[in-house]
Design a protein around this motif. Structure first.
Motif, PDB file in Angstrom:
ATOM      1  N   THR A  35       0.651  -1.105  -0.026  1.00  0.00           N
ATOM      2  CA  THR A  35      -0.004   0.206  -0.182  1.00  0.00           C
ATOM      3  C   THR A  35       0.819   1.234  -0.034  1.00  0.00           C
ATOM      4  OG1 THR A  35      -0.052   0.057   2.333  1.00  0.00           O
ATOM      5  CG2 THR A  35      -1.840  -1.331   1.397  1.00  0.00           C
ATOM      6  N   TRP A  36       0.115   2.352  -0.371  1.00  0.00           N
ATOM      7  CA  TRP A  36       0.728   3.688  -0.090  1.00  0.00           C
ATOM      8  C   TRP A  36       0.145   4.474   0.680  1.00  0.00           C
ATOM      9  CZ3 TRP A  36       5.300   5.375  -2.032  1.00  0.00           C
ATOM     10  CH2 TRP A  36       6.055   4.856  -2.880  1.00  0.00           C
ATOM     11  N   VAL A  37       0.609   5.070   1.769  1.00  0.00           N
ATOM     12  CA  VAL A  37       0.020   6.127   2.724  1.00  0.00           C
ATOM     13  C   VAL A  37       0.613   7.383   2.512  1.00  0.00           C
ATOM     14  CG1 VAL A  37      -0.925   4.156   4.091  1.00  0.00           C
ATOM     15  CG2 VAL A  37       1.136   5.471   4.618  1.00  0.00           C
ATOM     16  N   ARG A  38       0.053   8.384   3.231  1.00  0.00           N
ATOM     17  CA  ARG A  38       0.691   9.829   3.242  1.00  0.00           C
ATOM     18  C   ARG A  38       0.287  10.160   4.590  1.00  0.00           C
ATOM     19  NH1 ARG A  38      -2.669  13.054  -1.596  1.00  0.00           N
ATOM     20  NH2 ARG A  38      -4.448  13.347  -0.327  1.00  0.00           N
ATOM     21  N   GLN A  39       1.143  11.373   5.212  1.00  0.00           N
ATOM     22  CA  GLN A  39       0.832  12.026   6.106  1.00  0.00           C
ATOM     23  C   GLN A  39       1.156  13.441   5.819  1.00  0.00           C
ATOM     24  OE1 GLN A  39       2.450  10.845   9.887  1.00  0.00           O
ATOM     25  NE2 GLN A  39       0.928  11.799  11.046  1.00  0.00           N
ATOM     26  N   ALA A  40       0.163  14.520   5.967  1.00  0.00           N
ATOM     27  CA  ALA A  40       0.363  15.792   5.918  1.00  0.00           C
ATOM     28  C   ALA A  40       0.546  16.502   7.206  1.00  0.00           C
ATOM     29  CB  ALA A  40      -0.852  16.519   5.174  1.00  0.00           C
ATOM     30  N   PRO A  41       1.403  17.766   7.177  1.00  0.00           N
ATOM     31  CA  PRO A  41       1.681  18.067   8.399  1.00  0.00           C
ATOM     32  C   PRO A  41       0.391  18.692   9.153  1.00  0.00           C
ATOM     33  CG  PRO A  41       2.562  19.459   6.377  1.00  0.00           C
ATOM     34  CD  PRO A  41       1.883  18.383   5.972  1.00  0.00           C
ATOM     35  N   GLY A  42       0.685  17.987  10.492  1.00  0.00           N
ATOM     36  CA  GLY A  42      -0.530  18.310  11.343  1.00  0.00           C
ATOM     37  C   GLY A  42      -1.779  17.302  11.268  1.00  0.00           C
ATOM     38  N   LYS A  43      -1.558  16.297  10.358  1.00  0.00           N
ATOM     39  CA  LYS A  43      -2.751  15.664  10.045  1.00  0.00           C
ATOM     40  C   LYS A  43      -2.401  14.135  10.362  1.00  0.00           C
ATOM     41  CE  LYS A  43      -5.152  18.525   6.929  1.00  0.00           C
ATOM     42  NZ  LYS A  43      -5.768  18.474   5.539  1.00  0.00           N
ATOM     43  N   GLY A  44      -3.228  13.084  10.477  1.00  0.00           N
ATOM     44  CA  GLY A  44      -3.093  11.735  10.606  1.00  0.00           C
ATOM     45  C   GLY A  44      -2.839  11.255   9.221  1.00  0.00           C
ATOM     46  N   VAL A  45      -2.296   9.876   9.458  1.00  0.00           N
ATOM     47  CA  VAL A  45      -1.979   9.298   8.166  1.00  0.00           C
ATOM     48  C   VAL A  45      -3.287   8.812   7.317  1.00  0.00           C
ATOM     49  CG1 VAL A  45      -0.939   6.820   7.304  1.00  0.00           C
ATOM     50  CG2 VAL A  45       0.034   8.064   9.382  1.00  0.00           C
ATOM     51  N   GLU A  46      -3.144   8.915   6.113  1.00  0.00           N
ATOM     52  CA  GLU A  46      -4.358   8.737   5.046  1.00  0.00           C
ATOM     53  C   GLU A  46      -3.690   7.610   4.149  1.00  0.00           C
ATOM     54  OE1 GLU A  46      -4.865  11.962   2.395  1.00  0.00           O
ATOM     55  OE2 GLU A  46      -6.608  11.126   1.687  1.00  0.00           O
ATOM     56  N   TRP A  47      -4.626   6.724   4.007  1.00  0.00           N
ATOM     57  CA  TRP A  47      -4.479   5.505   3.024  1.00  0.00           C
ATOM     58  C   TRP A  47      -4.583   5.950   1.863  1.00  0.00           C
ATOM     59  CZ3 TRP A  47      -7.394   2.873  -0.229  1.00  0.00           C
ATOM     60  CH2 TRP A  47      -7.065   1.664  -0.788  1.00  0.00           C
ATOM     61  N   LEU A  48      -3.962   5.624   0.759  1.00  0.00           N
ATOM     62  CA  LEU A  48      -4.280   6.061  -0.553  1.00  0.00           C
ATOM     63  C   LEU A  48      -4.516   4.975  -1.577  1.00  0.00           C
ATOM     64  CD1 LEU A  48      -0.987   8.628  -0.885  1.00  0.00           C
ATOM     65  CD2 LEU A  48      -3.460   9.069  -0.178  1.00  0.00           C
ATOM     66  N   ALA A  49      -3.858   3.905  -1.561  1.00  0.00           N
ATOM     67  CA  ALA A  49      -3.915   2.912  -2.468  1.00  0.00           C
ATOM     68  C   ALA A  49      -3.316   1.529  -1.785  1.00  0.00           C
ATOM     69  CB  ALA A  49      -3.324   3.285  -3.918  1.00  0.00           C
ATOM     70  N   GLY A  50      -3.818   0.354  -2.614  1.00  0.00           N
ATOM     71  CA  GLY A  50      -3.256  -0.925  -2.299  1.00  0.00           C
ATOM     72  C   GLY A  50      -3.240  -1.613  -3.514  1.00  0.00           C
ATOM     73  N   ILE A  51      -2.369  -2.440  -3.282  1.00  0.00           N
ATOM     74  CA  ILE A  51      -2.424  -3.609  -4.789  1.00  0.00           C
ATOM     75  C   ILE A  51      -2.107  -4.945  -4.264  1.00  0.00           C
ATOM     76  CG2 ILE A  51       0.105  -3.083  -5.051  1.00  0.00           C
ATOM     77  CD1 ILE A  51      -0.213  -3.141  -7.998  1.00  0.00           C
ATOM     78  N   ASP A  52      -2.600  -5.936  -4.714  1.00  0.00           N
ATOM     79  CA  ASP A  52      -2.693  -7.336  -4.292  1.00  0.00           C
ATOM     80  C   ASP A  52      -1.227  -7.672  -4.775  1.00  0.00           C
ATOM     81  OD1 ASP A  52      -5.136  -9.997  -3.878  1.00  0.00           O
ATOM     82  OD2 ASP A  52      -3.073  -9.463  -2.867  1.00  0.00           O
ATOM     83  N   SER A  53      -0.893  -8.892  -4.335  1.00  0.00           N
ATOM     84  CA  SER A  53       0.286  -9.782  -4.825  1.00  0.00           C
ATOM     85  C   SER A  53      -0.231 -10.071  -6.354  1.00  0.00           C
ATOM     86  CB  SER A  53       0.559 -10.808  -4.033  1.00  0.00           C
ATOM     87  OG  SER A  53      -0.415 -11.787  -3.926  1.00  0.00           O
ATOM     88  N   GLY A  54       0.811 -10.083  -7.134  1.00  0.00           N
ATOM     89  CA  GLY A  54       0.333 -10.528  -8.589  1.00  0.00           C
ATOM     90  C   GLY A  54      -0.176  -9.192  -9.444  1.00  0.00           C
ATOM     91  N   GLY A  55      -0.150  -8.043  -8.714  1.00  0.00           N
ATOM     92  CA  GLY A  55      -0.622  -6.573  -9.474  1.00  0.00           C
ATOM     93  C   GLY A  55      -1.893  -6.550  -9.380  1.00  0.00           C
ATOM     94  N   ALA A  56      -2.756  -7.437  -9.288  1.00  0.00           N
ATOM     95  CA  ALA A  56      -4.336  -7.028  -9.235  1.00  0.00           C
ATOM     96  C   ALA A  56      -4.989  -7.805  -8.036  1.00  0.00           C
ATOM     97  CB  ALA A  56      -4.811  -7.072 -10.592  1.00  0.00           C
ATOM     98  N   PRO A  57      -6.186  -7.255  -7.397  1.00  0.00           N
ATOM     99  CA  PRO A  57      -6.896  -6.098  -7.869  1.00  0.00           C
ATOM    100  C   PRO A  57      -5.979  -4.920  -7.237  1.00  0.00           C
ATOM    101  CG  PRO A  57      -8.167  -7.441  -6.111  1.00  0.00           C
ATOM    102  CD  PRO A  57      -6.981  -8.277  -6.449  1.00  0.00           C
ATOM    103  N   THR A  58      -6.655  -3.711  -7.526  1.00  0.00           N
ATOM    104  CA  THR A  58      -6.028  -2.616  -7.002  1.00  0.00           C
ATOM    105  C   THR A  58      -7.250  -1.797  -6.271  1.00  0.00           C
ATOM    106  OG1 THR A  58      -6.072  -1.319  -8.874  1.00  0.00           O
ATOM    107  CG2 THR A  58      -4.009  -2.297  -8.328  1.00  0.00           C
ATOM    108  N   GLU A  59      -6.738  -0.712  -5.353  1.00  0.00           N
ATOM    109  CA  GLU A  59      -8.190   0.094  -4.795  1.00  0.00           C
ATOM    110  C   GLU A  59      -7.399   1.203  -4.391  1.00  0.00           C
ATOM    111  OE1 GLU A  59     -11.257  -1.703  -2.492  1.00  0.00           O
ATOM    112  OE2 GLU A  59     -10.728  -0.099  -1.145  1.00  0.00           O
ATOM    113  N   TYR A  60      -8.341   2.204  -4.365  1.00  0.00           N
ATOM    114  CA  TYR A  60      -7.709   3.699  -4.340  1.00  0.00           C
ATOM    115  C   TYR A  60      -8.840   4.379  -3.415  1.00  0.00           C
ATOM    116  CZ  TYR A  60      -4.996   2.920  -8.422  1.00  0.00           C
ATOM    117  OH  TYR A  60      -3.986   2.234  -9.259  1.00  0.00           O
ATOM    118  N   SER A  61      -8.120   5.432  -2.658  1.00  0.00           N
ATOM    119  CA  SER A  61      -9.196   6.326  -1.850  1.00  0.00           C
ATOM    120  C   SER A  61      -9.948   7.424  -2.779  1.00  0.00           C
ATOM    121  CB  SER A  61      -8.160   6.988  -0.947  1.00  0.00           C
ATOM    122  OG  SER A  61      -7.379   7.807  -1.558  1.00  0.00           O
ATOM    123  N   ASP A  62     -11.018   7.634  -2.357  1.00  0.00           N
ATOM    124  CA  ASP A  62     -11.621   8.705  -3.311  1.00  0.00           C
ATOM    125  C   ASP A  62     -10.735  10.031  -3.265  1.00  0.00           C
ATOM    126  OD1 ASP A  62     -14.899   8.320  -1.697  1.00  0.00           O
ATOM    127  OD2 ASP A  62     -13.708   7.288  -3.251  1.00  0.00           O
TER     128      ASP A  62
END
Length: 122
Positions: A35-62
């Motif tokens: 997965t990829w996550v991010r953290q902006a200054p003064g904010k919590g960790v936000e999940w962005l995207a995930g990818i399964d083993s083998g390359g699919a499926p994937t999912e994204y935050s809105d």
């Protein structure tokens, strides 16, 4: 020992693009969801995207769906995040992470890299 090393961050103008990379070692990368996550200054960790083993499926935050794309190269043990049409609100430290229970949709992770800074100017 699990190691995740992100790179590719930097300063970009609004509307621009960046591609982040995450070089991994210490585990059999091809067997794991990531997965990829991010953290902006003064904010919590936000999940962005995930990818399964083998390359699919994937999912994204809105917040990034349609602009970001997660991918992987198992031969290189590397995870990627292509980021297009960047906005100032995308400014954050970006991390790759191994998700809990090896589930690509998990919002909790068991290990994370040191991060790479992305700054988007308006």
């Amino acid at each position: 020992q699990v190691q995740l090393v992100e790179s590719g961050g930097g300063l970009v103008q609004s509307g621009g693009s960046l591609r982040l990379s995450c070089a991994t070692s210490g585990f059999r990368f091809s067997n794991y969801a990531m997965t990829w996550v991010r953290q902006a200054p003064g904010k919590g960790v936000e999940w962005l995207a995930g990818i399964d083993s083998g390359g699919a499926p994937t999912e994204y935050s809105d917040s990034v769906k349609g602009r970001f794309a997660i991918s992987r190269d198992d031969a290189k043990n590397t995870l990627y995040l292509q980021m297009n049409n960047l906005k100032p609100e995308d400014t954050a430290v970006y991390y790759c992470a191994r998700p809990l229970d090896n589930w690509y949709r998990a919002r909790v992770y068991v290990s994370r890299g040191q991060g790479t800074q992305v700054t988007v100017s308006s």
